[in-house]
Design an enzyme around this catalytic site. Sequence first.
Site, PDB file in Angstrom:
ATOM      1  CB  SER A  76     -17.368 -28.764 -14.275  1.00 40.95           C
ATOM      2  OG  SER A  76     -18.697 -29.175 -14.493  1.00 40.95           O
ATOM      3  CE  LYS A  79     -19.990 -27.457 -12.115  1.00 41.18           C
ATOM      4  NZ  LYS A  79     -20.207 -28.897 -11.850  1.00 41.18           N
ATOM      5  CE1 TYR A 201     -22.551 -24.967 -14.095  1.00 45.15           C
ATOM      6  CE2 TYR A 201     -24.263 -26.106 -15.342  1.00 45.15           C
ATOM      7  CZ  TYR A 201     -23.068 -26.130 -14.650  1.00 45.15           C
ATOM      8  OH  TYR A 201     -22.375 -27.305 -14.513  1.00 45.15           O
ATOM      9  CE1 TYR A 253     -18.009 -32.015 -10.233  1.00 47.15           C
ATOM     10  CE2 TYR A 253     -16.795 -33.280 -11.863  1.00 47.15           C
ATOM     11  CZ  TYR A 253     -17.485 -32.136 -11.504  1.00 47.15           C
ATOM     12  OH  TYR A 253     -17.647 -31.127 -12.397  1.00 47.15           O
ATOM     13  CB  VAL A 271     -17.935 -33.132 -18.877  1.00 43.86           C
ATOM     14  CG1 VAL A 271     -18.346 -33.701 -17.531  1.00 43.86           C
ATOM     15  CG2 VAL A 271     -18.732 -31.884 -19.224  1.00 43.86           C
TER      16      VAL A 271
END
Length: 621
Positions: A76, A79, A201, A253, A271
């Site tokens: 992630s 992103k 993705y 998050y 992660v």
Amino acid sequence: MTVREQQSTAVSAPGVVARILDEVYRQYRDEDSGAPADYIPELAAVQPDSFGLCLATADGLRYGVGDVDAPFTIQSISKPFTYALALADRGAELVDSRIDVEPSGEPFNEISLDPVTERPRNPMINAGAITAASLITGTDSADRFERVRRCYSRFAGRELRMNQAVYASEARTGFRNRAIGYMLRSFGIIDSDPDEAVDRYFRHCSVDVTCRDLALMAATLANNGRNPITGERALSAALTERVLSVMTTCGMYNAAGDWVATVGLPAKSGVGGGILAVLPGQIGIAVYSPRLDAHGNSVRGVAVCRELSRRLELHFLHVSRSARTAIREAYSVAEVPSRLRRSTEETAALAEFGQQARIYELHGDLLFAGAESAVRAIEAQAGALTALVIDLRRVGEVSAIAVRMLDELQAELAAAGCRVAIVDPESKLGHLVSSLDPADPRGRVFLDRDTATEWCEDIVLDRHLSPAQRQCVSVTVSQHPALAALDPADRARLAEEFETRTFARGEVIARRGSDRSGLYLILEGRVRITFDGSDQRSHRLATLSPGMSFGEIPMLIGSPFVNEMRAETGVRVGVLSPQRFDQLTERAPHLKLALLERLAAGAYGQMDAAVRAVAVRGGDY
């Protein structure tokens, strides 16, 4: 690749900053809570106790400890970079019509949209990232992914590659992300094939990086979107600001609020065990440790970033007036000597060996980044130095980490045989660095730079000249250079015209504007020539030593003293009074002529050196 680039790609040699990182690394090395992500089989198979920490400055130097070269997938952390490319490809207006920029307060893989806007809440959760992936332009699917890979590579400063095994594992088990893709297509957020967007993705998340790569990617964001090593523009300054803003509020998050309060850096976790954090204008930080907490963030990564923020005072709301560099000027005592007029032998030695003593003038607020740049520059010269001056008079705020770094720098240099003078008239460093003890092996604290420079000069001269070659401490009138060239009979006769006087330390010998009072030959002690500065304080123009003279110009042309002459120490002088000087014209004109010839050269030479010193430093002491 240039020499600078080659040096920058290596983890730094031991130094003050490297030692701090090593301390933090050792502090959390035994932390074993959390577990690697297990919903992707390939991630569950990684070495759970891998641990790397890397810090990169906005000018491209990297410090690291631990597994900084171990490859892992970006996950992630991709992103913000995919979001950046989408903004560059489609423009902020179109991207904003598809992706909001509000914190979600939900898990990163939640299958939901904002109930009001019916858009993903931000690009840092999976729904927003899949949408961003769908907005990348290109001729076909392969070309669109290749543009993403090249984008990441520009930030990292090297060619990055996709990990095929991790990609296959994600594609095989990514049912939840496919559900998000179809939800986005049903709401019209994605207007292309959702399977292709989700597959892209998966590929983005499967790109391999190292801790050093992530640190440089963070430093590129810190450097306004320009890679500090390659110089390549990875993202415009305006879009860099936009990406960092979203990372600040959404990058961690549903732990983002605690992160901003306790760490205070724009950041993104993955992660795969990585965390990337940015202090704009200053540094990038990367941590790799696969054990995750309940939010999907690296346990060690969060703890290390929190500790570094505390120790290095990195919170982005702690604003520095001088984020780039703390060094205003740097020069050697050979280039800008002190105002102590020295003998011919000492002057020649300082011209030859003066590069072994340097002065560093610092300015601005001395927080971590400024202190790091100053310490790094000084450490780079340490092996060639015998003494140095760190001038803090133009420094504003001094952080605790800066005090520690300068204190450790002094100890480090002392161990290498280099002593440090700190110019700290306002005691900005407290007593951690400053010392009034002349026997302190680290160095001394001074109220002005000129006196500190003189101290450095003496260290260099003690190293390269024998005591017999050093400036004399006492002479008689007949031994004084003004008379020494005369034949013995004339020398003895002229010496009888002088009377000996003594002055206590601090006593004024001749005031500014006073009439001629004699020709003064310094026999013992030191005489300070002073002037009044714009700050209404008295400053040293020059210091004269045994074997030197003053009062010649008033005696020769009848003008008043331009500067004040004051005993810097206890002083003994030989004085030829105005009356005796005038009488020499009739009684011994040849002696007077010989004396004037010797004095004229010495007087103008001394004053010329003093004036040049003022010109070089601009009257600043």
